[in-house]
Scaffold this active site. Sequence first.
Site, mmCIF file in Angstrom:
data_model
loop_
_atom_site.group_PDB
_atom_site.id
_atom_site.type_symbol
_atom_site.label_atom_id
_atom_site.label_comp_id
_atom_site.label_asym_id
_atom_site.label_seq_id
_atom_site.Cartn_x
_atom_site.Cartn_y
_atom_site.Cartn_z
ATOM 1 N N HIS A 42 -57.614 -20.606 -6.921
ATOM 2 C CA HIS A 42 -58.415 -21.848 -6.889
ATOM 3 C C HIS A 42 -57.633 -23.040 -7.450
ATOM 4 C CE1 HIS A 42 -61.573 -19.027 -5.798
ATOM 5 N NE2 HIS A 42 -61.117 -18.288 -6.773
ATOM 6 N N GLU A 176 -58.536 -9.207 -10.543
ATOM 7 C CA GLU A 176 -59.817 -9.842 -10.906
ATOM 8 C C GLU A 176 -60.078 -9.511 -12.366
ATOM 9 O OE1 GLU A 176 -61.731 -11.864 -9.321
ATOM 10 O OE2 GLU A 176 -61.482 -11.575 -7.158
HETATM 11 ZN ZN LIG Z 1 -61.262 -16.280 -7.309
#
Ligand SMILES: [Zn+2]
Length: 353
Positions: A42, A176
């Site tokens: 991002h 993650e």
């Molecule tokens: Zn992400």
Amino acid sequence: MLGNPTVRRRTLLAAAAGFAAAPFAAGPAFAANPKVYLDPGHGGTDPGAVANGLQEKALTLNIALQIRNILQANYAVDVRMSRTTDATVSLAQRTSDANAWGATIFVSVHINSGGGTGFESYRYLTSDAATVNLHNALHSRSLSGMRTVGSVTDRGLKTANFHVLRESNMPAVLTENLFIDTLADANLLKRADFLAADALGHANGIAAHLGLTAPPPTFSTIVDNTTAGRFTASANWGTSTFSGQRYGADYRYANPVLASDAAWFKVNIPATANYRVDVWHAADPGYSASAPHIVATSGGNQTVNLDQRTGGGAWRSLGTFNLAAGDRNLVGVSRWTSAAGYVIADAVRVTRV
Ligand SMILES: [Zn+2]
């Protein structure tokens, strides 16, 4: 948090380029540095997941910058990042940049959301052996790193049709790192020590996959007879400025006797390892022909005798010794010798080798 289209191009490209046959480990010494591409998820107008006062884009950049810094400080490796600031970068830009650069591996860092807890990581649906090796190395070490700070659930190694995994031409893994919208996870993600441990785990995994070895940490210290709190000797030891070969302002001397009455140099050893121990003394025909030097090694005291009539005004090696971590009286100059002449204690240098 991810999004992606559906074409499956990576395996064909990899096969065409012969990547399946490429070794995991670094090549011979003359080979160029391996190229590590780090992709903080991002950025810019895309904050990624947002919850508990945290933004995914800031956390991924924080972790990835730390991974880069650790790699560059410790290994012969080239690192490139998809972004180093809060910039907007498309998924296509990220993979085309890594491909154009000719990255050896691609590591994307993300924070999870949607309810859940813990750490998981991804490779593409179908992968070559090098990708599986990277995935295993990165997953286990990242998890270990995080667990040095807090309790982290292992959600396992997974596969997915993510853009950055599919469109990158080199082994690629996406991590993650906990759930931003789960309070316990968010509380860990707010801790600087947790992010640092997570980054170190990633760096360790990358280094392990690439077969990189860090140079031994450098350490060298000098203790003079005037160094505060680091030199002790009984009142039987005199202080002299007689010889111009002295280290620093002055040095200490004593008559030989059949008792140790050692002058001690105290050194704080940072880690158990091998160290070279050097001593400096002034030399004179009236000094000891055989001055006993005691070194407190990890295997007990070792004694090295030095002829102090010559070789003064320079560092002289007592040898290389395995020394245990800790602050202790490390090098002693003993008076216990049958040789004539003053025994001299002036300065000690300890260097990690
Ligand atoms: Zn992400």
